[in-house]
Write a protein that holds these residues in place. Structure first.
Motif, PDB file in Angstrom:
ATOM      1  N   ALA A   4       5.224   4.151   1.235  1.00  0.00           N
ATOM      2  CA  ALA A   4       5.618   3.659  -0.083  1.00  0.00           C
ATOM      3  C   ALA A   4       6.301   2.306   0.053  1.00  0.00           C
ATOM      4  N   ILE A   5       5.568   1.329   0.554  1.00  0.00           N
ATOM      5  CA  ILE A   5       6.062  -0.025   0.719  1.00  0.00           C
ATOM      6  C   ILE A   5       5.026  -0.977   0.130  1.00  0.00           C
ATOM      7  N   PHE A   6       5.454  -2.194  -0.165  1.00  0.00           N
ATOM      8  CA  PHE A   6       4.482  -3.169  -0.645  1.00  0.00           C
ATOM      9  C   PHE A   6       5.007  -4.569  -0.388  1.00  0.00           C
ATOM     10  N   ALA A   7       4.122  -5.543  -0.516  1.00  0.00           N
ATOM     11  CA  ALA A   7       4.488  -6.936  -0.313  1.00  0.00           C
ATOM     12  C   ALA A   7       3.683  -7.816  -1.255  1.00  0.00           C
ATOM     13  N   PRO A   8       4.336  -8.751  -1.948  1.00  0.00           N
ATOM     14  CA  PRO A   8       3.594  -9.704  -2.766  1.00  0.00           C
ATOM     15  C   PRO A   8       2.747 -10.605  -1.861  1.00  0.00           C
ATOM     16  N   PRO A  44      -1.418  -7.041 -10.524  1.00  0.00           N
ATOM     17  CA  PRO A  44      -0.602  -7.045 -11.736  1.00  0.00           C
ATOM     18  C   PRO A  44      -1.223  -7.884 -12.842  1.00  0.00           C
ATOM     19  N   SER A  45      -0.888  -7.554 -14.057  1.00  0.00           N
ATOM     20  CA  SER A  45      -1.240  -8.402 -15.193  1.00  0.00           C
ATOM     21  C   SER A  45      -0.060  -9.330 -15.443  1.00  0.00           C
ATOM     22  N   VAL A  46      -0.183 -10.185 -16.448  1.00  0.00           N
ATOM     23  CA  VAL A  46       0.923 -11.077 -16.787  1.00  0.00           C
ATOM     24  C   VAL A  46       2.157 -10.290 -17.220  1.00  0.00           C
ATOM     25  N   ASN A  47       1.969  -9.045 -17.645  1.00  0.00           N
ATOM     26  CA  ASN A  47       3.099  -8.224 -18.105  1.00  0.00           C
ATOM     27  C   ASN A  47       4.021  -7.796 -16.964  1.00  0.00           C
ATOM     28  N   GLU A  48       3.523  -7.852 -15.724  1.00  0.00           N
ATOM     29  CA  GLU A  48       4.327  -7.408 -14.578  1.00  0.00           C
ATOM     30  C   GLU A  48       4.956  -8.565 -13.806  1.00  0.00           C
ATOM     31  N   VAL A  49       5.005  -9.753 -14.399  1.00  0.00           N
ATOM     32  CA  VAL A  49       5.465 -10.935 -13.665  1.00  0.00           C
ATOM     33  C   VAL A  49       6.897 -10.779 -13.136  1.00  0.00           C
ATOM     34  N   GLU A  50       7.777 -10.195 -13.908  1.00  0.00           N
ATOM     35  CA  GLU A  50       9.165 -10.040 -13.441  1.00  0.00           C
ATOM     36  C   GLU A  50       9.235  -9.087 -12.253  1.00  0.00           C
ATOM     37  N   ALA A  51       8.447  -8.032 -12.287  1.00  0.00           N
ATOM     38  CA  ALA A  51       8.431  -7.076 -11.180  1.00  0.00           C
ATOM     39  C   ALA A  51       7.901  -7.717  -9.904  1.00  0.00           C
ATOM     40  N   VAL A  52       6.946  -8.624 -10.036  1.00  0.00           N
ATOM     41  CA  VAL A  52       6.415  -9.338  -8.871  1.00  0.00           C
ATOM     42  C   VAL A  52       7.444 -10.330  -8.346  1.00  0.00           C
ATOM     43  N   ASN A  53       8.164 -10.949  -9.223  1.00  0.00           N
ATOM     44  CA  ASN A  53       9.118 -11.989  -8.858  1.00  0.00           C
ATOM     45  C   ASN A  53      10.346 -11.437  -8.130  1.00  0.00           C
ATOM     46  N   ARG A  54      10.809 -10.262  -8.546  1.00  0.00           N
ATOM     47  CA  ARG A  54      12.077  -9.738  -8.028  1.00  0.00           C
ATOM     48  C   ARG A  54      12.100  -9.551  -6.500  1.00  0.00           C
ATOM     49  N   PRO A  55      11.064  -8.999  -5.863  1.00  0.00           N
ATOM     50  CA  PRO A  55      11.139  -8.808  -4.407  1.00  0.00           C
ATOM     51  C   PRO A  55      10.564  -9.971  -3.590  1.00  0.00           C
ATOM     52  N   GLY A  70      15.667 -18.995   7.099  1.00  0.00           N
ATOM     53  CA  GLY A  70      15.885 -20.377   6.678  1.00  0.00           C
ATOM     54  C   GLY A  70      15.349 -20.669   5.288  1.00  0.00           C
ATOM     55  N   LYS A  71      14.463 -19.806   4.790  1.00  0.00           N
ATOM     56  CA  LYS A  71      13.906 -19.982   3.445  1.00  0.00           C
ATOM     57  C   LYS A  71      14.621 -19.115   2.413  1.00  0.00           C
ATOM     58  N   GLY A  72      15.637 -18.375   2.856  1.00  0.00           N
ATOM     59  CA  GLY A  72      16.418 -17.581   1.912  1.00  0.00           C
ATOM     60  C   GLY A  72      16.038 -16.125   1.804  1.00  0.00           C
ATOM     61  N   TYR A  73      15.192 -15.633   2.724  1.00  0.00           N
ATOM     62  CA  TYR A  73      14.796 -14.223   2.683  1.00  0.00           C
ATOM     63  C   TYR A  73      15.947 -13.322   3.106  1.00  0.00           C
ATOM     64  N   ARG A  74      15.925 -12.084   2.608  1.00  0.00           N
ATOM     65  CA  ARG A  74      16.884 -11.071   3.020  1.00  0.00           C
ATOM     66  C   ARG A  74      16.128  -9.775   3.314  1.00  0.00           C
ATOM     67  N   HIS A  75      16.699  -8.923   4.153  1.00  0.00           N
ATOM     68  CA  HIS A  75      16.077  -7.638   4.459  1.00  0.00           C
ATOM     69  C   HIS A  75      16.221  -6.702   3.269  1.00  0.00           C
ATOM     70  N   GLU A  76      15.140  -5.984   2.967  1.00  0.00           N
ATOM     71  CA  GLU A  76      15.165  -4.980   1.913  1.00  0.00           C
ATOM     72  C   GLU A  76      14.178  -3.884   2.261  1.00  0.00           C
ATOM     73  N   ALA A  77      14.695  -2.684   2.483  1.00  0.00           N
ATOM     74  CA  ALA A  77      13.831  -1.562   2.863  1.00  0.00           C
ATOM     75  C   ALA A  77      13.095  -0.975   1.658  1.00  0.00           C
ATOM     76  N   ASP A  78      13.726  -0.996   0.483  1.00  0.00           N
ATOM     77  CA  ASP A  78      13.141  -0.374  -0.707  1.00  0.00           C
ATOM     78  C   ASP A  78      12.647  -1.441  -1.683  1.00  0.00           C
ATOM     79  N   LYS A  79      11.457  -1.972  -1.444  1.00  0.00           N
ATOM     80  CA  LYS A  79      10.936  -3.019  -2.325  1.00  0.00           C
ATOM     81  C   LYS A  79      10.514  -2.455  -3.676  1.00  0.00           C
ATOM     82  N   PHE A  80      10.063  -1.210  -3.702  1.00  0.00           N
ATOM     83  CA  PHE A  80       9.732  -0.592  -4.984  1.00  0.00           C
ATOM     84  C   PHE A  80      10.972  -0.547  -5.869  1.00  0.00           C
ATOM     85  N   GLY A  81      12.095  -0.180  -5.283  1.00  0.00           N
ATOM     86  CA  GLY A  81      13.339  -0.111  -6.046  1.00  0.00           C
ATOM     87  C   GLY A  81      13.767  -1.471  -6.563  1.00  0.00           C
ATOM     88  N   VAL A  82      13.675  -2.493  -5.709  1.00  0.00           N
ATOM     89  CA  VAL A  82      14.045  -3.853  -6.114  1.00  0.00           C
ATOM     90  C   VAL A  82      13.159  -4.330  -7.259  1.00  0.00           C
TER      91      VAL A  82
END
Length: 201
Positions: A4-8, A44-55, A70-82
């Motif tokens: 249950a993981i995902f990546a944009p 995603p459709s245009v309706n899910e843009v915020e959900a795509v943006n958050r993680p 260096g690009k501002g990334y942070r570790h996050e185990a639960d991307k679905f939650g984010v």
């Protein structure tokens, strides 16, 4: 639920039931893809843009690789939650589908291609993964009237990215001459392989 993981991802192109995606060879997503040999494209459709943006600036890698830190990334185990999205079980692959995405494509890895091998400065940095779609899920509101397996482009508004910014599709600009060719004439043997997986190579 398994995987249950995902990546944009934004570097994707399609050829029939094949999809090619480009990623950094050291990316956790690429490593998982090569290790498992499976993938689910949640479109995603245009309706899910915020959900795509958050993680977008998160990574499953811990510690965060230097080139991402260096690009501002942070570790996050639960991307679905984010993202605020809901995982759901896939039918032919271990990775989860995203319930909120109108189109979900279950696929397996067919081949790995190296990119930039002729340049010593790029060699081994970027990989292109070729995947083969084996199951398609599409929400009924975006399907073409009178067709059981065609998405209506006037109803489907996919989220796209151009020069790192989000865009949607507008109305049809004009008719296409190529569009007069029946879509079925472009269908590849991969479609039959997906219908009859025991016969797949």
């Amino acid at each position: 639920m398994a995987a249950a993981i995902f990546a944009p991802i934004s570097s994707v192109f399609w050829l029939g039931w094949r999809c090619l995606l480009g990623l950094a060879a050291v990316a956790k997503t690429m490593q998982n893809l090569i290790r498992t040999g499976e993938w689910v494209f949640n479109l995603p459709s245009v309706n899910e843009v915020e959900a795509v943006n958050r993680p977008a600036l998160t990574t499953g890698s811990d510690p965060v690789p230097e080139f991402k830190r260096g690009k501002g990334y942070r570790h996050e185990a639960d991307k679905f939650g984010v993202a605020g999205l809901t995982p759901m079980v896939s039918e032919t692959a271990a990775p989860a589908r995203v319930r909120e995405c109108p189109v979900q494509l279950e696929a397996n890895v067919a081949a790995t291609h190296r990119v930039g091998e002729n340049n010593p400065a790029q060699r081994g940095i970027i990989l292109c993964i070729e995947t083969r779609v084996q199951r398609v899920h599409a929400d009924s509101p975006i399907m073409m009237s009178g067709e059981h397996d065609r998405i209506d482009p006037d109803k489907w508004r996919p989220l796209t990215m151009s020069f790192q910014q989000f865009y949607g599709l507008g109305p049809q600009f004009q008719g296409s001459v190529l569009g007069t060719i029946p879509e079925a004439m472009y269908r590849s043997p991969d479609m039959e392989s997906a219908r009859h997986p025991r016969l797949s190579p």
